[in-house]
Scaffold this motif. Structure first.
Motif: not given
Length: 148
Positions: A30, A32-33, A47, A49, A61-62, A67, A71
């Motif tokens: 992961l 970026d969010k 969220c 990402s 898509k989280l 969400v 991280h």
């Protein structure tokens, strides 16, 4: 060798994602969010990402508990994921779907490539399969997570 591994356990590299792929498995980091959204009529948060593996990146898509639990820097295993078009049909994204899941399996130590971004690739008809699409990397394929 991959023929000996059951399809439901095979890991698909991000560069090999194709539109409308279902039940794909991947290991990604992961990166970026984006901003958390709570669409009208839904009881869950969503969220956008950006995730990647060693071959490419893709928007993801989280949903719901993903969400808050995940991280940037987390290494994720996607099981029974979907690579599908957004509402506008021009961008594709990865999500876990109803039968799938995204789980944290590590953090921070994974080789990755941000380009190309498979969500932003220009998809063209596959000459060998009229029902399929193939990526056209001539346009680049790397754009920011959120439009400016």
């Amino acid at each position: 060798m991959s023929d000996q591994i059951p399809k439901e356990q095979r890991i698909t590299k991000v560069i090999d994602f194709r539109p409308s792929m279902e039940t794909l498995n991947a290991v990604v980091i992961l990166l970026d969010k984006g901003p958390v959204e709570k669409p009208a009529g839904l009881d869950v948060s969503i969220c956008p990402s950006l995730v990647a593996d060693s071959t490419a990146s893709v928007h993801c898509k989280l949903w719901a508990e993903e969400v808050g639990a995940l991280h940037p820097g987390d290494i994720l295993k996607v099981t029974n994921g979907l690579f599908m078009a957004s509402n506008h049909g021009r961008e594709f994204f990865l999500k876990s779907g109803r039968k799938g899941r995204i789980e944290k399996i590590g953090e921070f130590c994974m080789l990755f490539s941000e380009a190309p971004n498979m969500s932003r690739v220009d998809w063209v008809p596959d000459p060998s399969n009229p029902k399929g699409l193939v990526p056209n990397f001539g346009k680049g394929g790397s754009m920011p997570l959120t439009p400016k």
